[in-house]
Design an enzyme around this catalytic site. Structure first.
Site, PDB file in Angstrom:
ATOM      1  N   ASP A  67       1.363  -0.960   0.055  1.00  0.00           N
ATOM      2  CA  ASP A  67      -0.179   0.706  -0.150  1.00  0.00           C
ATOM      3  C   ASP A  67       1.129   1.653   0.227  1.00  0.00           C
ATOM      4  O   ASP A  67       2.428   1.343  -0.249  1.00  0.00           O
ATOM      5  CB  ASP A  67      -0.876   0.082   1.092  1.00  0.00           C
ATOM      6  CG  ASP A  67      -0.257  -0.349   2.385  1.00  0.00           C
ATOM      7  OD1 ASP A  67       0.775  -0.337   2.614  1.00  0.00           O
ATOM      8  OD2 ASP A  67      -0.973  -0.498   3.603  1.00  0.00           O
ATOM      9  N   ASN A 136      -7.636  -3.012  13.629  1.00  0.00           N
ATOM     10  CA  ASN A 136      -9.341  -3.362  13.917  1.00  0.00           C
ATOM     11  C   ASN A 136      -9.326  -4.855  12.661  1.00  0.00           C
ATOM     12  O   ASN A 136     -10.551  -4.755  12.355  1.00  0.00           O
ATOM     13  CB  ASN A 136      -9.509  -2.557  13.130  1.00  0.00           C
ATOM     14  CG  ASN A 136      -8.953  -2.105  11.716  1.00  0.00           C
ATOM     15  OD1 ASN A 136      -8.063  -2.317  11.441  1.00  0.00           O
ATOM     16  ND2 ASN A 136      -9.456  -0.886  11.633  1.00  0.00           N
ATOM     17  N   HIS A 138      -7.277  -4.880  10.124  1.00  0.00           N
ATOM     18  CA  HIS A 138      -6.771  -4.476   8.753  1.00  0.00           C
ATOM     19  C   HIS A 138      -5.506  -5.111   8.268  1.00  0.00           C
ATOM     20  O   HIS A 138      -5.194  -5.179   9.033  1.00  0.00           O
ATOM     21  CB  HIS A 138      -7.098  -3.308   8.574  1.00  0.00           C
ATOM     22  CG  HIS A 138      -5.682  -2.509   8.936  1.00  0.00           C
ATOM     23  ND1 HIS A 138      -5.393  -0.995   8.743  1.00  0.00           N
ATOM     24  CD2 HIS A 138      -4.412  -2.600   9.086  1.00  0.00           C
ATOM     25  CE1 HIS A 138      -5.071  -0.329   9.756  1.00  0.00           C
ATOM     26  NE2 HIS A 138      -4.162  -1.329   9.766  1.00  0.00           N
ATOM     27  N   GLU A 143      -9.565  -2.071   5.378  1.00  0.00           N
ATOM     28  CA  GLU A 143     -10.226  -1.541   6.377  1.00  0.00           C
ATOM     29  C   GLU A 143     -11.705  -2.946   6.832  1.00  0.00           C
ATOM     30  O   GLU A 143     -12.458  -3.017   5.954  1.00  0.00           O
ATOM     31  CB  GLU A 143     -10.785  -0.570   6.298  1.00  0.00           C
ATOM     32  CG  GLU A 143     -10.096   0.964   6.339  1.00  0.00           C
ATOM     33  CD  GLU A 143      -9.017   0.747   7.100  1.00  0.00           C
ATOM     34  OE1 GLU A 143      -8.425  -0.184   8.481  1.00  0.00           O
ATOM     35  OE2 GLU A 143      -8.266   2.083   7.743  1.00  0.00           O
TER      36      GLU A 143
HETATM   37  P1  PGA Z   1       2.250  -1.927  13.181  1.00  0.00           P
HETATM   38  O1  PGA Z   1       1.034  -1.331  12.113  1.00  0.00           O
HETATM   39  O2  PGA Z   1       2.644  -2.730  12.622  1.00  0.00           O
HETATM   40  O3  PGA Z   1       3.086  -0.922  13.276  1.00  0.00           O
HETATM   41  O4  PGA Z   1       1.276  -2.241  13.634  1.00  0.00           O
HETATM   42  C1  PGA Z   1      -0.322  -3.145  11.517  1.00  0.00           C
HETATM   43  C2  PGA Z   1      -0.697  -2.447  10.312  1.00  0.00           C
HETATM   44  O5  PGA Z   1      -1.417  -1.478  10.216  1.00  0.00           O
HETATM   45  O6  PGA Z   1      -1.370  -3.084   9.439  1.00  0.00           O
END
Ligand code: PGA
Length: 241
Positions: A67, A136, A138, A143
């Site tokens: 992304d 959450n 994702h 999302e």
């Molecule tokens: P993080 O993010 O590694 O900073 O916890 C993970 C994500 O949002 O995919």
């Protein structure tokens, strides 16, 4: 699904990096799907160490990132282009023409999504896709929703994601509101999935995603349907499973 519960972040990073090392050794021209976020930083550091010791060669490796924020230039230190160069690409012998991310500054968003999806297909898809997991559920910027988005698309970020990511910006207002992301279908086409999670804050969502119902309300739950998934986490993130 394989699950490795490691003692701490360092051990988690080493184990996950070892899986990527094995992939590149068995196929030097692998297409690696890569991810940003705080979780994979230790893993990238380990890959750099193995590159420096001569155990890992990126000469033929190709990468596609999950992304990118929409509206940030490559030079912006919060763009994922910048992150990947800072943590990995600038530190190893990967060829600049072999690294791919969505172009955050593309004028035509829909055309950019089509270009990126076609590019991944033209490379034959990812041999191994690395993923983190959001609080959450994702994966990439897919999302929670009422359906699983198939292909690369542009998403409006949820408030919870903006909240989680504002720590990297001067303020929440500066967090971009839109991002490009591979779709769930794009991710599911990868031949292997490697998902990493650390810290107590991820324990609930890890349990929900891998042992709860498969639902677009928890995007990572779709990984239960993938034939080759490896979850590597530390004890805290895997405490409830
Ligand atoms: P993080 O993010 O590694 O900073 O916890 C993970 C994500 O949002 O995919």
């Amino acid at each position: 699904m394989k699950i490795y519960k490691m003692k701490d972040y360092e051990q988690m990073s080493r184990k996950a990096a070892g899986i990527i090392l094995a992939q590149v050794i068995s196929r030097p021209d692998s297409v690696l799907g890569l991810a940003t976020g705080s979780t994979p930083i230790g893993l990238y550091d380990q890959l750099v160490k193995w590159y420096e010791s001569g155990d890992l060669d990126f000469k033929e490796v190709k990468t596609v990132n999950l992304d990118e924020y929409r509206g940030l230039t490559r030079e912006n230190d919060q763009s994922y282009y910048y992150f990947m160069h800072q943590h990995l690409f600038h530190r190893v012998n990967i060829c600049p023409e072999n690294v791919h991310l969505p172009d955050g500054m593309a004028e035509d968003g829909e055309a950019e999504c089509r270009r990126y999806e076609a590019l991944i297909d033209s490379l034959g898809g990812a041999d191994l896709q690395l993923l983190g997991i959001g609080h959450n559920g994702h994966i990439g910027f897919n999302e929670p929703d009422r359906y699983f988005a198939k292909e690369t698309h542009c998403v409006k970020l949820q408030e919870s994601t903006i909240e989680a990511n504002k720590r990297f910006f001067a303020s929440a207002e500066e967090v971009p509101r839109y991002a490009y992301t591979m779709g769930i279908g794009t991710i599911m086409k990868a031949r292997k999935i490697l998902i990493v999670a650390n810290g107590a804050g991820k324990a609930e969502i890890v349990k929900k995603a891998f042992f709860g119902p498969v639902t677009p309300e928890v995007p990572a739950s779709i990984l239960q349907m993938h034939p080759d998934v490896t979850l590597v986490g530390d004890e805290e993130a895997l405490a409830l499973i």
